[in-house]
Design a protein around this motif. Structure first.
Motif, PDB file in Angstrom:
ATOM      1  N   ARG A  56       6.934 109.354 -21.083  1.00 29.80           N
ATOM      2  CA  ARG A  56       6.654 108.985 -22.467  1.00 29.80           C
ATOM      3  C   ARG A  56       5.408 108.108 -22.871  1.00 29.80           C
ATOM      4  O   ARG A  56       4.645 108.482 -23.828  1.00 29.80           O
ATOM      5  CB  ARG A  56       7.541 108.481 -23.430  1.00 29.80           C
ATOM      6  N   THR A  57       5.132 107.172 -22.070  1.00 28.31           N
ATOM      7  CA  THR A  57       4.100 106.160 -22.189  1.00 28.31           C
ATOM      8  C   THR A  57       3.353 106.160 -21.050  1.00 28.31           C
ATOM      9  O   THR A  57       2.117 105.338 -21.483  1.00 28.31           O
ATOM     10  CB  THR A  57       4.456 104.836 -22.398  1.00 28.31           C
ATOM     11  N   GLY A  58       3.513 106.612 -19.897  1.00 29.98           N
ATOM     12  CA  GLY A  58       2.575 106.356 -18.710  1.00 29.98           C
ATOM     13  C   GLY A  58       2.881 105.091 -18.106  1.00 29.98           C
ATOM     14  O   GLY A  58       2.220 104.689 -17.057  1.00 29.98           O
ATOM     15  N   ARG A  59       3.907 103.997 -18.625  1.00 28.36           N
ATOM     16  CA  ARG A  59       4.213 102.871 -17.837  1.00 28.36           C
ATOM     17  C   ARG A  59       5.773 102.835 -17.802  1.00 28.36           C
ATOM     18  O   ARG A  59       6.313 103.477 -18.336  1.00 28.36           O
ATOM     19  CB  ARG A  59       3.661 101.691 -18.703  1.00 28.36           C
ATOM     20  N   THR A  60       5.875 101.844 -16.780  1.00 27.12           N
ATOM     21  CA  THR A  60       7.452 101.644 -16.826  1.00 27.12           C
ATOM     22  C   THR A  60       8.193 100.768 -18.033  1.00 27.12           C
ATOM     23  O   THR A  60       7.291 100.020 -18.480  1.00 27.12           O
ATOM     24  CB  THR A  60       7.889 100.830 -15.410  1.00 27.12           C
ATOM     25  N   LEU A  61       9.116 100.662 -18.227  1.00 27.16           N
ATOM     26  CA  LEU A  61       9.996  99.907 -19.117  1.00 27.16           C
ATOM     27  C   LEU A  61       9.568  98.298 -19.010  1.00 27.16           C
ATOM     28  O   LEU A  61       9.022  97.872 -20.099  1.00 27.16           O
ATOM     29  CB  LEU A  61      11.411  99.751 -18.988  1.00 27.16           C
ATOM     30  N   GLY A  62       9.260  97.734 -17.811  1.00 29.29           N
ATOM     31  CA  GLY A  62       8.999  96.285 -17.680  1.00 29.29           C
ATOM     32  C   GLY A  62       7.785  96.072 -18.171  1.00 29.29           C
ATOM     33  O   GLY A  62       7.167  95.004 -18.559  1.00 29.29           O
ATOM     34  N   ALA A  63       6.691  97.316 -18.122  1.00 29.73           N
ATOM     35  CA  ALA A  63       5.184  97.100 -18.300  1.00 29.73           C
ATOM     36  C   ALA A  63       5.048  97.366 -19.765  1.00 29.73           C
ATOM     37  O   ALA A  63       3.736  97.031 -20.438  1.00 29.73           O
ATOM     38  CB  ALA A  63       4.337  97.878 -17.420  1.00 29.73           C
ATOM     39  N   LEU A  64       6.154  97.674 -20.702  1.00 29.33           N
ATOM     40  CA  LEU A  64       5.754  98.000 -22.094  1.00 29.33           C
ATOM     41  C   LEU A  64       5.941  96.788 -22.952  1.00 29.33           C
ATOM     42  O   LEU A  64       6.602  95.913 -22.409  1.00 29.33           O
ATOM     43  CB  LEU A  64       7.050  99.026 -22.622  1.00 29.33           C
ATOM     44  N   THR A  65       5.552  96.780 -24.072  1.00 26.38           N
ATOM     45  CA  THR A  65       5.605  95.784 -25.052  1.00 26.38           C
ATOM     46  C   THR A  65       6.985  96.010 -25.630  1.00 26.38           C
ATOM     47  O   THR A  65       7.615  96.947 -25.634  1.00 26.38           O
ATOM     48  CB  THR A  65       4.688  95.931 -26.206  1.00 26.38           C
ATOM     49  N   ALA A  66       7.346  94.917 -26.306  1.00 29.70           N
ATOM     50  CA  ALA A  66       8.877  94.866 -26.641  1.00 29.70           C
ATOM     51  C   ALA A  66       9.033  96.007 -27.874  1.00 29.70           C
ATOM     52  O   ALA A  66       9.984  96.802 -27.843  1.00 29.70           O
ATOM     53  CB  ALA A  66       9.291  93.650 -27.625  1.00 29.70           C
ATOM     54  N   PRO A  67       8.021  96.150 -28.815  1.00 30.08           N
ATOM     55  CA  PRO A  67       8.236  97.523 -29.668  1.00 30.08           C
ATOM     56  C   PRO A  67       8.323  98.941 -28.833  1.00 30.08           C
ATOM     57  O   PRO A  67       8.971  99.967 -29.343  1.00 30.08           O
ATOM     58  CB  PRO A  67       7.037  97.423 -30.477  1.00 30.08           C
ATOM     59  N   GLU A  68       7.409  99.093 -27.884  1.00 31.02           N
ATOM     60  CA  GLU A  68       7.422 100.254 -27.104  1.00 31.02           C
ATOM     61  C   GLU A  68       8.763 100.345 -26.385  1.00 31.02           C
ATOM     62  O   GLU A  68       9.225 101.488 -26.353  1.00 31.02           O
ATOM     63  CB  GLU A  68       6.355 100.338 -26.151  1.00 31.02           C
ATOM     64  N   ARG A  69       9.237  99.505 -25.857  1.00 31.95           N
ATOM     65  CA  ARG A  69      10.519  99.565 -25.242  1.00 31.95           C
ATOM     66  C   ARG A  69      11.551  99.838 -26.227  1.00 31.95           C
ATOM     67  O   ARG A  69      12.630 100.648 -26.139  1.00 31.95           O
ATOM     68  CB  ARG A  69      11.006  98.285 -24.697  1.00 31.95           C
ATOM     69  N   GLU A  70      11.656  99.324 -27.474  1.00 33.01           N
ATOM     70  CA  GLU A  70      12.461  99.824 -28.592  1.00 33.01           C
ATOM     71  C   GLU A  70      12.285 101.097 -28.871  1.00 33.01           C
ATOM     72  O   GLU A  70      13.487 101.746 -29.339  1.00 33.01           O
ATOM     73  CB  GLU A  70      12.248  98.897 -29.880  1.00 33.01           C
ATOM     74  N   SER A  71      11.217 101.721 -28.849  1.00 35.76           N
ATOM     75  CA  SER A  71      10.942 102.973 -29.055  1.00 35.76           C
ATOM     76  C   SER A  71      11.568 104.001 -28.258  1.00 35.76           C
ATOM     77  O   SER A  71      12.202 105.128 -28.515  1.00 35.76           O
ATOM     78  CB  SER A  71       9.637 103.289 -29.371  1.00 35.76           C
ATOM     79  N   VAL A  72      11.280 103.627 -26.980  1.00 35.98           N
ATOM     80  CA  VAL A  72      12.042 104.453 -25.676  1.00 35.98           C
ATOM     81  C   VAL A  72      13.589 104.502 -25.870  1.00 35.98           C
ATOM     82  O   VAL A  72      14.099 105.406 -25.809  1.00 35.98           O
ATOM     83  CB  VAL A  72      11.445 103.794 -24.512  1.00 35.98           C
ATOM     84  N   LEU A  73      14.020 103.165 -26.143  1.00 33.79           N
ATOM     85  CA  LEU A  73      15.373 103.081 -26.228  1.00 33.79           C
ATOM     86  C   LEU A  73      15.947 104.028 -27.330  1.00 33.79           C
ATOM     87  O   LEU A  73      16.922 104.645 -27.245  1.00 33.79           O
ATOM     88  CB  LEU A  73      16.018 101.710 -26.369  1.00 33.79           C
ATOM     89  N   ALA A  74      15.346 103.941 -28.492  1.00 35.20           N
ATOM     90  CA  ALA A  74      15.867 104.888 -29.569  1.00 35.20           C
ATOM     91  C   ALA A  74      15.660 106.146 -29.223  1.00 35.20           C
ATOM     92  O   ALA A  74      16.676 107.011 -29.552  1.00 35.20           O
ATOM     93  CB  ALA A  74      15.076 104.384 -30.810  1.00 35.20           C
ATOM     94  N   GLU A  75      14.927 106.719 -28.540  1.00 39.49           N
ATOM     95  CA  GLU A  75      14.707 108.093 -27.893  1.00 39.49           C
ATOM     96  C   GLU A  75      15.831 108.374 -27.221  1.00 39.49           C
ATOM     97  O   GLU A  75      16.621 109.599 -27.400  1.00 39.49           O
ATOM     98  CB  GLU A  75      13.238 108.355 -27.628  1.00 39.49           C
TER      99      GLU A  75
END
Length: 610
Positions: A56-75
């Motif tokens: 979805r983003t080209g990066r692993t969860l640990g490399a995402l910002t907090a808002p990006e992680r929230e978006s992935v979790l919601a999906e």
């Protein structure tokens, strides 16, 4: 890095608190104690979430910002069928997070533990390759300890075999609760009964068995249960059960829990019950001098709770019994050529890469309702068609109430108050709180929402309810714990009734909202809202656990129905007694330690003629 990313996503780690950075390492330690399948499942799920984030983003969860992680979790949570998986993943993460947050707040003050009574302990590695005894007792829990004490006091040379280790009160006091949890429970606390739905069924493995990690609640067997055991199964001793229940209570120093250490969780429960006019009272417990450390389920750090390694086994050892630790019994040895039919000849015990044998004419099987059927099958004694069947548990669920003022439920007695208003319908409610993250209640939400719940957990009061079930399970196999349990339709209805009753009690106590345990609608603010939620919910959507397995080597008069006779003698072989929760022929409908001890006392006294 997958675990670090998983933790960062689930608890919204924004690097603003020291304790959150320590959670991945704590989670690694926790997973190491779990069975391979559970460990591999969590890691696979973490890798899968990372892979999804990369797509979805080209990066692993640990490399995402907090808002990006929230978006992935919601999906992920929105994808069909994934919400239950995410709820399962939260359990070990919350255990690790709760531990680190608790440690950040500093260790709870504790009194100097009492010195443990002496036990005659020998590691399996030091036991001779061949020895003899008058009796071997397999298992050191409620039933095994009672059997060992009775036989030793009758003058028999008794050896107790325990698969787990011995843990002292002093060792409990110096280690965090989660470290003890994964060591004191079989499979790190991850024993699962497969079925519809799957149930987590934690059981202890230590000198003292599950009594080391139970709540300390000591109910007598209800009269109507004893009547059923007598009339339907022919199980009640000839001189009645009361005498044996009295002796079990004396050994455990059972008394009503004083009010001064109940804690706010118990006090709010009593207040809600008074408001509703419901029957409720502090529980009877085996914990004289309890200081409210709320750690019963991971070993009492003050020695107040009279688990059998502190109460019954010392008496057994004083009478001459010996305990071998780290001893997994491979099989009961049987002399098949004896006149009069097969007879017990002793046991063969695994230790490391080798084994040893103890020859004895009497073998008492007290390995617990989940292990005793497997042992008997390994021994060639599992031919009875009902062996391993008739598994009864207490299916259980939890509800929490949020209050305006701090409750800090983990300060006080872990299981403090019993609410018996609905017990006639098979529902027993108990005010139960645990060290942070270790209860059966799973906080709702993911990411920032779950983090908010963690931060506000001190305002939650928690209740648990267990139901008297119809025996719906089986213990399968010979070597590994393989369980099957399908929730009976009647019992599903009782669970839904329990959730409604707990919600009503919490609102009556002044809760601003109730956390339902229903993933689709985790919060309600009125009883009417709760009724609406429950009308569209099935019991299989709740977070369910189970406790107190019984009945898998049921004792009774009918040889077709019961693998053991009314005096606990295994049918088809002489010299084998069953003296644990296995022999209870149906659900005891209350916390069963006193019932198990009374049954073991009746069985072994009948054998010795006392």
């Amino acid at each position: 890095m997958s675990l670090a990313g998983l933790v960062s996503a689930l608890i919204a780690d924004d690097a603003g608190a020291d304790w959150t950075r320590r959670v991945p390492a704590r989670l690694e330690t926790t997973l190491a104690a779990l069975p391979f399948a559970a460990r591999a499942g969590v890691r696979a799920a973490a890798r899968g979430m990372d892979a999804y984030a990369v797509v979805r983003t080209g990066r692993t969860l640990g490399a995402l910002t907090a808002p990006e992680r929230e978006s992935v979790l919601a999906e992920l949570a929105a994808r069909p069928g994934l919400q239950p998986l995410l709820d399962v993943l939260k359990v070990p993460v919350l255990m690790a997070a709760g531990t680190e947050r608790m440690l950040q707040d500093g260790p709870a003050p504790r009194a100097l533990p009492r010195a443990d009574p002496p036990l005659d302990l020998t590691p399996a590695s030091e036991w001779p390759a061949r020895s003899t005894a008058d009796a071997v007792v397999i298992g050191s829990g409620a039933g095994g300890a009672t059997a060992a004490r009775t036989l030793a006091r009758a003058g028999l040379d008794v050896v107790v075999l325990e698969e787990g280790r011995h843990h002292s009160t002093e060792s409990f006091g110096r280690r965090p609760p989660l470290d003890r949890f994964t060591e004191l429970y079989r499979d790190g606390g991850a024993t699962i009964a497969l079925g519809r739905p799957p149930l987590l069924l934690p059981v202890g493995r230590a000198v003292g068995g599950t009594t080391v990690v139970n709540s300390g609640t000591c109910y007598r067997t209800p009269d109507h249960v004893l009547t059923r055991w007598s009339e339907d199964f022919g199980f009640t001793p000839a001189d009645g059960f009361d005498r044996y229940l009295d002796e079990a209570e004396r050994a455990l120093k059972v008394a009503v829990q004083p009010l001064d250490v109940l804690g706010n969780n118990g006090r709010l429960t009593l207040a809600g019950a008074r408001e509703l006019g419901w029957r409720a009272a502090p529980l009877r417990r085996n914990a004289p001098g309890c200081r409210g450390s709320c750690q019963c389920v991971v070993g009492c750090p003050t020695g107040a709770k009279q688990s059998v390694q502190l109460s019954v086994l010392p008496d057994a050892c004083a009478a001459g019994a010996r305990i071998v630790t780290g001893a997994r019994v491979e099989r009961v040895l049987v002399d098949a050529d004896r006149p009069g039919g097969p007879r017990a000849a002793g046991v063969r015990v695994r230790r490391g890469e080798g084994a040893f044998e103890i020859l004895a004419p009497l073998v008492v099987v007290a390995a617990g309702a989940l292990q005793s059927p497997q042992l008997l099958r390994r021994s060639g004694l599992g031919r009875h068609p009902r062996l391993g069947r008739n598994l009864s548990v207490h299916p259980a669920t939890s509800v929490a109430g949020r209050f305006a003022e701090p409750v800090t439920a983990w300060k006080g007695v872990l299981q403090s108050v019993g609410v018996e208003e609905h017990h006639a319908r098979g529902v027993l409610i108990e005010a139960t709180a645990t060290p942070p993250g270790m209860g059966s209640f799973v906080l709702p939400g993911l990411g920032a929402e779950l983090r908010c719940e963690l931060e506000g957990a001190d305002r939650l009061a928690t209740l648990g309810a267990m139901i008297a079930d119809r025996p719906s399970g089986r213990v399968l196999g010979r070597d590994r714990t393989l369980l099957r349990y399908d929730l009976d339709r009647r019992d599903a209805g009782r669970l839904m009734h329990a959730v409604r009753a707990m919600g009503e009690l919490l609102f009556a106590a002044g809760a601003e909202e109730v956390l339902t345990g229903v993933p689709a609608t985790p919060r309600v603010r009125t009883l009417a809202e709760l009724d609406t939620v429950l009308a569209g919910t099935s019991a299989r959507q709740l977070h369910l656990t189970a406790y107190h397995p019984t009945g898998t080597v049921a004792a009774g008069a009918d040889p077709q129905r019961c693998p053991a006779d009314p005096e606990g003698r295994l049918r088809g072989v002489r010299g084998v007694l069953v003296a644990d929760a296995s022999v209870l022929p149906s659900c005891p409908q209350v916390n069963p330690q006193v019932s198990i001890m009374a049954a073991a006392l009746a069985i072994t006294e009948a054998h010795t003629g006392r």
